[in-house]
Scaffold this motif. Structure first.
Motif, short mmCIF file in Angstrom:
data_model
loop_
_atom_site.label_atom_id
_atom_site.label_comp_id
_atom_site.label_asym_id
_atom_site.label_seq_id
_atom_site.Cartn_x
_atom_site.Cartn_y
_atom_site.Cartn_z
N SER A 170 0.86 -1.18 0.00
CA SER A 170 0.00 0.00 0.00
C SER A 170 0.89 1.23 0.00
O SER A 170 1.94 1.24 0.64
CB SER A 170 -0.92 0.01 1.22
OG SER A 170 -1.84 -1.06 1.16
N PRO A 174 1.39 7.78 -5.33
CA PRO A 174 1.47 6.85 -6.46
C PRO A 174 2.90 6.51 -6.84
O PRO A 174 3.74 7.39 -7.05
CB PRO A 174 0.79 7.64 -7.60
CG PRO A 174 -0.05 8.67 -6.92
CD PRO A 174 0.67 9.02 -5.66
N ASN A 201 -2.81 -2.51 -3.12
CA ASN A 201 -4.21 -2.37 -2.70
C ASN A 201 -4.33 -1.22 -1.72
O ASN A 201 -3.35 -0.76 -1.14
CB ASN A 201 -4.75 -3.65 -2.06
CG ASN A 201 -4.33 -3.82 -0.61
OD1 ASN A 201 -3.15 -4.05 -0.33
ND2 ASN A 201 -5.27 -3.69 0.32
N THR A 209 -3.92 4.64 -8.78
CA THR A 209 -3.42 3.27 -8.91
C THR A 209 -2.93 3.02 -10.35
O THR A 209 -1.86 2.45 -10.56
CB THR A 209 -4.50 2.25 -8.53
OG1 THR A 209 -4.95 2.50 -7.20
CG2 THR A 209 -3.97 0.83 -8.62
N ALA A 226 -4.15 -5.67 -8.67
CA ALA A 226 -4.50 -4.34 -8.17
C ALA A 226 -5.89 -4.40 -7.54
O ALA A 226 -6.84 -4.89 -8.16
CB ALA A 226 -4.48 -3.31 -9.29
N PRO A 228 -7.75 -1.39 -6.05
CA PRO A 228 -7.84 0.02 -5.64
C PRO A 228 -9.03 0.26 -4.72
O PRO A 228 -9.99 -0.51 -4.69
CB PRO A 228 -8.05 0.76 -6.97
CG PRO A 228 -7.91 -0.26 -8.05
CD PRO A 228 -8.13 -1.59 -7.44
#
Length: 619
Positions: A170, A174, A201, A209, A226, A228
């Motif tokens: 996490s 980004p 995640n 993401t 992924a 999100p």
């Protein structure tokens, strides 16, 4: 066909959030307990996601480990919660033959002190053992902010089992982890440690993401995943909400697929509608097998601005170093404070130190006063920073401001709780303890923000940590010092000490450490002051002898001052023999008392040099 075999040729859809639906039902306690008390609720949620098109569901075991369950007093329910969870998930998946993943959630956030790696591995062994006994189709590791923790968990699990491991980090920002590691590098490392599927995640919505995956290369062997969040979170009427249309989430899934992601699910805020939209959009799309990643220009991190002063911890390793604390005013009249700071600094001390709302009582900001002392009076200051009054945003902002002002000496303290101060109803923040704060300050010294983003320039902080030697078992306090050294503490500043025996004890207990220690000396001003310190102030204890000596001065203020200074000088005699660092704490802005003690130390040092020269000359 197994999970990994399917991913070789197909896009797969995972389920969405469990907690979001339970929260919407008005449930706000331990979700894992529902595996026993309301299994039908959990099974119904699994079935909703399966009906929506999920190829994969995960067990309701995100916090089903002893460390997390302890907060609810349920640490002895690890076996029951995990065994029940996998039974429920397998029962729900049986008709459609969906894959079932055993979920193991991250324990640490930004606070490493929440659990040691040994404690994490012990909890992992217990939880994973029960999940693996239920024969899941894989293990899902999710919401890991601390890469050290996740790396340890992946490597440990790979030794325990051959089932597929899905390993997800996490991020606060980004494409970069909170320790500054690039996402692409992190996922490559996780693959090398044995993870079969690597990805991200939580925290970020679809937009960020997708942005994060733009710089991620396709793994050599592993697959990308992924999960999100539905969007960035918001709060309405005290409730957490996520603003995201299901169709938008589905369209975002296609863009994730274009970045090479093969397994797509949802995290916080997602519902069966979101998963239905994902399935509709990606079900018939083939996975991406080739991807060209344009390398981003690496942001240059400039070296720190050099201070012409030698860092206190370096100076204290070699020679006598005196710092003096002077509390900033509790009112708006600053003339006396500035006058005192000027006179103290003129003696040749190294720095004027200023507490950060000591005893949880508001004073003029030490950043403001430190700036005034530096800019207008060329006085070097040492600013204390408490974890009590600022969240992580405020702490980083404050530290960046101190760096911009050229205030580079910092004392990191956890801080007295607000209930001891002027506003007992105020909130104590404590996002981190002093241990984590030290680590975060050192991260700024590498040019990396708390969230992992590059700061374009390194900070230049010399970081002190607090040391309270006034405890029954000094060895335990020294163990904490050693932890602070591991976190990056450059030197220590003690609470005031009031017996020569305690100073000797400190020396014997810490002489194996190379980190300098400044011994705190605070002159007493009278018996009322003495008894207040002894009985009411945490971390300060006076001896019976000192209390009796101050009691003997009665109401004579001059006599009390003289006796307080005499006691302080006796303590200095011992401290100066054993330690280079002396930390004089000025009581009640009585800088005249501190001035006398500074001159006393300086005379002692002159005498010592003279005696040395005499011995040298006569030999």
């Amino acid at each position: 066909m197994g999970l990994l075999e399917k991913l070789k040729t197909q896009m797969l859809t995972a389920d969405g959030a469990m907690g979001t639906l339970l929260y919407s039902y008005g449930i706000d306690y331990c979700y894992e307990e529902l595996n026993l008390t309301k299994p039908e609720v959990i099974e119904n949620i699994h079935q909703q996601y399966i009906k929506a098109g999920a190829d994969i569901i995960q067990t309701n075991t995100y916090t089903a480990n002893a460390i997390k369950l302890e907060r609810y007093g349920l640490e002895n329910s690890v076996r029951a919660f995990n065994e029940s969870a996998i039974e429920i998930a397998k029962r729900a998946a049986a008709p459609g033959d969906q894959f079932v993943l055993g979920t193991i959630g991250g324990i640490r956030g930004i606070r490493k002190s929440e659990a040691t790696l040994d404690e994490i591995v012990a909890a992992l062994d217990e939880q994973a053992g029960y999940l693996l006994a239920g024969n899941p189709d894989g293990l899902l590791l999710e919401t890991y902010y601390d890469f050290e923790e996740l790396s340890t968990v992946v490597k440990h699990l790979r030794k325990l089992t051959d089932v597929p491991i899905i390993s997800q980090v996490s991020m606060h920002e980004p494409g970069i982890l909170q320790n500054g590691l690039l996402l692409n590098d992190a996922l490559q490392q996780l693959e090398a440690f044995g993870a079969d599927i690597v990805g991200v995640n939580c925290r970020l919505g679809p937009h960020h993401t997708i942005q994060a995956f733009e710089d991620v290369e396709l793994p050599a062997k592993a697959f990308l995943s992924a999960y999100p969040n539905a969007s960035l979170l918001d709060v309405e009427d005290g409730k957490i909400v996520y603003e995201s249309e299901a169709d938008y989430f589905g369209r975002a899934a296609v863009l994730l697929r274009d970045q090479g992601v093969r397994l797509i699910g949802g995290c916080c805020g997602t519902t069966p509608k979101h998963i239905e939209a994902v399935k509709k959009r990606i079900a018939d799309l083939p996975p991406i097998t080739n991807k060209v990643v344009k390398k981003k220009k690496i942001i240059e991190i400039k070296e720190a601005t050099k201070d012409h002063h030698e860092p206190l911890h370096e100076k204290a390793k070699k020679e006598r170093t005196i710092i003096v604390e002077l509390d900033t005013p509790r009112h708006l009249e600053t003339a006396t404070f500035i006058e005192g700071a000027q006179k103290l600094y003129a003696t040749g001390i190294e720095a004027v130190t200023m507490a950060d709302n000591s005893l949880a009582s508001p004073r003029i900001s030490n950043m403001a006063m430190g700036s005034i002392l530096k800019m207008q009076n060329n006085i070097r200051s040492l600013a204390h920073i408490t974890c009590r009054d600022r969240n992580l945003i405020g702490l980083q902002s404050h530290l960046m401001g101190l760096d911009a002002l050229g205030i580079n000496e910092i004392l990191a303290v956890t801080g007295d709780p607000t209930k001891v101060g002027d506003f007992p109803g105020a909130t104590s923040v404590y996002d981190v303890s002093s241990l984590e704060l030290i680590q975060l300050i050192k991260q700024l010294n590498e040019g990396i923000s708390f969230s992992g983003q590059p700061l374009r320039k390194k900070a230049n902080f010399s970081v002190a940590a607090a040391f309270n030697p006034n405890v029954r078992v000094l060895d335990r306090a020294v163990k904490r010092l050693e932890k602070k050294i591991e976190c990056g503490a450059d030197y220590f500043i003690t609470q005031p000490v009031y017996t020569k025996e305690k100073i000797v004890e400190i020396y014997e207990a810490t002489k194996h450490l190379e980190t300098p220690i400044f011994i705190g000396i605070m002159p007493l001003t009278g018996i009322r002051n003495s008894e207040f310190l002894h009985h009411e102030v945490p971390g300060i204890k006076l001896s019976d002898e000192v209390l009796e000596r101050m009691r003997a001065t009665g109401d004579d203020k001059e006599l009390a001052t003289a006796e307080g200074i005499a006691i302080a000088k006796e303590l200095i005699d011992t401290a100066a023999e054993l330690f280079n660092g002396i930390y004089i704490i000025t009581p009640f802005i009585r800088y005249d008392m501190s001035l006398e003690l500074i001159h006393y130390i300086q005379e002692l040092d002159k005498q010592k040099v003279g005696d040395h020269n005499y011995v040298k000359a006569t030999t």
